[in-house]
Each structure stands twice: as structure tokens, then as C-alpha cells.
Design an enzyme around this catalytic site. Structure first.
Site, short mmCIF file in Angstrom:
data_model
loop_
_atom_site.label_atom_id
_atom_site.label_comp_id
_atom_site.label_asym_id
_atom_site.label_seq_id
_atom_site.Cartn_x
_atom_site.Cartn_y
_atom_site.Cartn_z
N GLN A 155 3.12 2.04 4.25
CA GLN A 155 3.72 1.98 5.83
C GLN A 155 5.23 2.21 5.68
O GLN A 155 5.91 2.33 6.79
CB GLN A 155 3.53 0.37 6.20
CG GLN A 155 2.14 0.14 6.49
CD GLN A 155 1.57 0.93 7.65
OE1 GLN A 155 1.96 1.78 8.23
NE2 GLN A 155 -0.13 1.09 7.65
N CYS B 184 -9.62 -11.21 16.43
CA CYS B 184 -10.80 -10.81 17.14
C CYS B 184 -11.99 -10.05 16.29
O CYS B 184 -13.09 -10.10 16.51
CB CYS B 184 -10.47 -10.12 18.43
SG CYS B 184 -9.33 -10.99 19.38
N SER C 258 -0.71 7.22 1.78
CA SER C 258 -2.15 7.71 2.66
C SER C 258 -1.61 8.62 3.71
O SER C 258 -0.85 8.50 4.56
CB SER C 258 -2.68 6.55 3.27
OG SER C 258 -3.92 6.86 3.74
N HIS D 87 -3.36 9.64 6.34
CA HIS D 87 -3.72 9.44 7.84
C HIS D 87 -2.78 8.46 8.60
O HIS D 87 -2.82 8.26 9.80
CB HIS D 87 -5.33 8.83 8.12
CG HIS D 87 -5.42 7.59 7.42
ND1 HIS D 87 -5.58 6.66 8.30
CD2 HIS D 87 -5.71 7.08 6.47
CE1 HIS D 87 -5.81 5.31 7.74
NE2 HIS D 87 -5.73 5.79 6.40
N THR E 262 -14.64 17.30 -7.98
CA THR E 262 -14.11 18.53 -7.52
C THR E 262 -12.87 18.38 -6.46
O THR E 262 -13.37 17.13 -5.61
CB THR E 262 -15.29 19.33 -6.42
OG1 THR E 262 -16.36 19.57 -7.55
CG2 THR E 262 -14.59 20.63 -6.04
N THR F 264 -6.46 2.99 -0.48
CA THR F 264 -7.18 1.92 -0.82
C THR F 264 -7.51 2.42 -2.55
O THR F 264 -7.57 1.74 -3.48
CB THR F 264 -8.34 1.59 -0.32
OG1 THR F 264 -8.00 1.11 0.95
CG2 THR F 264 -9.37 0.69 -0.76
N ASN G 238 2.21 -4.14 6.36
CA ASN G 238 1.24 -3.51 7.71
C ASN G 238 0.80 -4.53 8.64
O ASN G 238 0.37 -4.06 9.80
CB ASN G 238 0.11 -3.02 6.81
CG ASN G 238 -0.83 -4.07 6.29
OD1 ASN G 238 -0.34 -4.61 5.27
ND2 ASN G 238 -2.10 -4.04 6.33
N1 PMP Z 1 -1.76 -0.51 2.24
C1 PMP Z 1 -1.19 -0.72 3.29
C2 PMP Z 1 0.04 -1.25 3.41
C3 PMP Z 1 -1.93 -0.10 4.36
O1 PMP Z 1 -1.36 -0.38 5.70
C4 PMP Z 1 -3.20 0.46 4.27
C5 PMP Z 1 -4.09 0.93 5.38
N2 PMP Z 1 -4.14 -0.20 6.48
C6 PMP Z 1 -3.77 0.54 3.01
C7 PMP Z 1 -2.87 0.31 1.96
C8 PMP Z 1 -5.05 1.43 2.59
O2 PMP Z 1 -4.87 2.69 3.23
P1 PMP Z 1 -6.12 3.44 3.30
O3 PMP Z 1 -6.61 3.17 4.67
O4 PMP Z 1 -5.51 4.94 3.31
O5 PMP Z 1 -7.22 3.26 2.46
#
Ligand code: PMP
Length: 371
Positions: A176, A320, A196, A198, A234, A70, A147
Site C-alpha cells: 500500500q 458487513c 502487488s 493490481h 512457466t 499474498t 491497508n
Molecule cells: N498486503 C497488503 C498491505 C495489502 O493491502 C494486500 C491486499 N489487500 C496484500 C498484502 C495482498 O495483496 P494481493 O491481493 O495481491 O494478494
């Protein structure tokens, strides 16, 4: 517990976690400090950056480590656009909110934004893109893999079209796709992109913005000169090393994981074809990691809670998560059907998913008919 929400986030890989702990413990100095401990940290930060550049084959791109994608999308898009007084921008109606809402804001500030439609497979029309391209376009921003439904955009063709206009920059949200799909393009051909950690078995709290070295970004944050002034403050050398580790470990496995997940996806689709109250929103050629569906005569919320009562976790989408039941933007663009766009759920898979887990999901979904 059956987890089918890998698109939202993935569990951290043990080796990646070990890398994070080791580097964070041993390189605690501030990478901007001039003393030995600072310089050791700075060396690790530079090493992580260089290795990421190597693995993605982007020797001519800057890397800025961010908190997540993001932040990477925001810093990249605002940074590029606000450097120019005016100009046209082309994007799509199905971008992630961290891109889409940025363009909505820029539109309010007077920038002309074209939001491209999608076809029934969730793909943009290249002719439509070509029609809107001109020398006045400063930026084209198209995500690689959606996504919500997993549609894969023709990035290679988009690169070719945009390259006709040397002043137009291309931004691709690669979140993705990275480590999940084998790209049919070179990352080095993209001007700005975001990822990203995670989403690919790395830790939460780190993402990256990559942009060509010639590109100057308008400052959005003020502070030190760290990270080219784009993301001052930092640096967590541990998180940078963890992002590097997860890319180095998972990118070479992309094909193997894809083939495995593709088979699982086919198996799941086959099972779902027996349920007459389900309609699929993800096309045949979508990323196999994502399967989105809507429920014909069943309330989406009821189904999600029913699945949850069996400890099965899928994404609820907007059906939901919001009491107002706002239609899911991507599904609405795809179907033009409010009902379908308010009753969608997303099942997402991983190389960690097993066939037995899919069987269990199908078994419980079968019972859901009588809820
Ligand atoms: N872009 C896409 C296509 C995503 O799927 C996501 C996460 N849902 C993001 C951006 C944002 O990622 P983050 O959770 O690391 O901010």
C-alpha cells in the site's frame, strides 16, 4: 458509479494493458525453452526484472514474480524462517492477513513471535521494538502502509534499529506504499519486500517478492528451477512486463498523485467533520489514500447498503463481510472498542477521484443520517 475502494484494487491503466497484450502476443514462447522463441521470451523476462531493479534501485536483490502479494509474503516469510531451526520473530498486530496468518501458523509450529502493539495513530513503538531486538531475532516484519487505516510505519528508523543486528533480516510489505507514498528510506536497505501490481493500476495476477541475493529461501514449491526455484513453473512474460510498465509509469508520478490525493483527503475530512455520527479511525498523518471511519449510532451494514443503493462503493471491512460481525483486527487494536471495530468502513481514494465525486459522497452520507 462512484468507486471508493482503490485500496482493494485499482482499474488497469490502458498503457499497462497494452503492454501486457503486446508482450503476451509477441513473446509466447516458454522462457525456459532453448529455441529462439523461448530465448526471446527469456530476454523479455530478464529485461523486465532488470528494469524493475533499476527503477527501485535494488541492484543486489533477486526478483521473483508471483501471482500476487499474498504469495510473495508467504514465499518470502516461510522461505526465510523455515531455513532456520528456531529463532525469534518480531512483527505487528496489524499486518495484512497474508503476513499475520503466516506468523500465527509459525507460532503454532513453535516459533516465538512477538506481535507489537500500535499507538493511537496506528504506529508501532520504536522503543518496544528495540527492547525485543536481540541477536536471537531472525526476522522483523513490519508493513509500510496499513491497508485498513493507512498508518505509515517509520521504516527508516526500523531499518536503523534492525541493522544493529547483522543476522536479523527485515521484511516489509510494501503493497500500500509503493507508488503512493514517497519513501523516506532506500528499498535497497530492506532484506525482503513484496508488492502487488493490481494495487497500482497493473493487472491482477502478478506481484513480486524482492530479496537480497545473499539470502537463501527454503523451497515451498517443487518443480523446475525457474525463478530460482522459489516460484517454479512457466513465467508469464506479459505479466512481468506489465508489472514493470506500471512501476515505470507510476513511480515517477508518486509525488504529484500524493499531493493531489492529500488535498482530496483534506476536503473529505473537512466535509465529514459536519457529521456527528462519524468518528475517524485514520490519523492525520496516515496515507491520504485511505480514510477509515466508524459510525456512532448507525449500523455499518445499513450504511454500506444504503451507499451501494446509490452506486457508491466503499469497503465494508469486517462489519458487513461477515455475518458474525467479527471486529476488524486493526481497528480493534487501535481503539480497544468492539463497537467501533465492528462498524468501520474504509473510503479509499485515487488520483482518478474527483472533488465532484467527494461532494456526491458527502451529499449521500448526509442523507444516511435519516436511514
Ligand atoms: N498486503 C497488503 C498491505 C495489502 O493491502 C494486500 C491486499 N489487500 C496484500 C498484502 C495482498 O495483496 P494481493 O491481493 O495481491 O494478494
Amino acid at each position: 458509479m462512484l468507486y471508493f475502494d482503490y485500496t482493494a484494487t485499482t482499474p488497469i491503466d490502458e498503457e499497462v494493458l497494452e503492454t501486457y497484450i503486446r508482450v503476451e502476443k509477441n513473446f509466447f514462447g516458454n522462457s525456459t525453452s532453448l529455441h529462439k522463441f523461448g530465448q526471446m521470451s527469456n530476454y523479455m523476462y530478464e529485461k523486465a526484472s532488470d528494469e524493475i531493479r533499476d527503477v527501485l534501485k535494488i541492484p543486489d536483490h533477486n526478483i521473483v514474480f508471483t501471482a500476487n502479494a499474498t504469495e510473495a509474503n508467504n514465499l518470502g516469510i516461510y522461505g526465510l524462517v523455515l531455513k532456520q531451526e528456531s529463532g525469534k520473530i518480531i512483527t505487528t498486530k496489524i499486518e495484512h492477513p497474508s503476513v499475520y496468518e503466516v506468523f500465527k501458523d509459525l507460532e503454532k509450529r513453535g516459533y516465538e513471535i512477538i506481535f507489537l502493539d500500535i499507538n493511537q495513530d496506528g504506529i508501532i513503538d520504536l522503543q518496544e521494538l528495540e527492547k525485543h531486538l536481540s541477536k536471537d531475532v531472525i526476522l522483523v516484519s513490519v508493513m509500510w502502509v496499513n491497508n485498513i487505516i493507512g498508518s505509515v510505519q517509520p521504516i527508516k528508523d526500523i531499518i536503523e534499529l534492525v541493522q544493529e543486528y547483522p543476522k536479523t533480516k527485515l521484511h516489509v510489505d510494501c503493497v500500500q506504499g509503493m507508488g503512493k507514498i514517497i519513501p523516506d528510506f532506500d528499498f535497497s536497505e530492506i532484506d525482503l519486500m513484496s508488492i502487488s501490481a493490481h494495487k497500482i493500476y497493473g493487472p491482477k495476477g502478478v506481484g513480486a517478492l524482492f530479496f537480497r541475493k545473499q539470502i537463501e529461501l527454503e523451497r515451498r514449491l517443487y518443480g523446475s528451477e525457474a525463478q530460482l526455484g522459489v516460484k517454479p513453473g512457466t513465467i508469464s512474460v506479459g505479466l512481468a512486463a506489465a508489472l514493470c510498465k506500471t512501476l515505470k509509469k507510476h513511480l515517477p508520478l508518486t509525488k504529484e498523485h500524493y499531493q493531489y490525493v492529500h488535498k482530496l483527503n483534506q476536503y473529505l475530512r473537512q466535509g465529514l467533520s459536519n457529521f456527528d455520527y462519524i468518528v475517524l479511525n485514520s490519523g492525520e498523518n496516515a496515507s491520504p489514500y485511505i480514510l477509515n471511519l466508524s459510525l456512532k449510532d448507525l449500523n455499518g451494514e445499513t450504511l454500506v447498503h444504503f451507499l451501494e443503493s446509490h452506486e457508491i462503493y466503499v469497503s465494508t471491512g469486517s462489519a458487513c463481510s461477515s455475518k458474525l460481525k467479527k471486529p476488524e483486527r486493526t481497528i480493534y487494536c487501535l481503539t480497544n472498542d468492539v463497537k467501533r471495530a465492528t462498524s468501520s468502513i474504509r473510503i479509499s481514494l485515487s488520483h482518478l477521484t474527483t472533488k465532484e465525486e467527494i461532494d456526491k459522497l458527502l451529499e449521500i452520507l448526509e442523507k444516511a443520517k435519516h436511514v
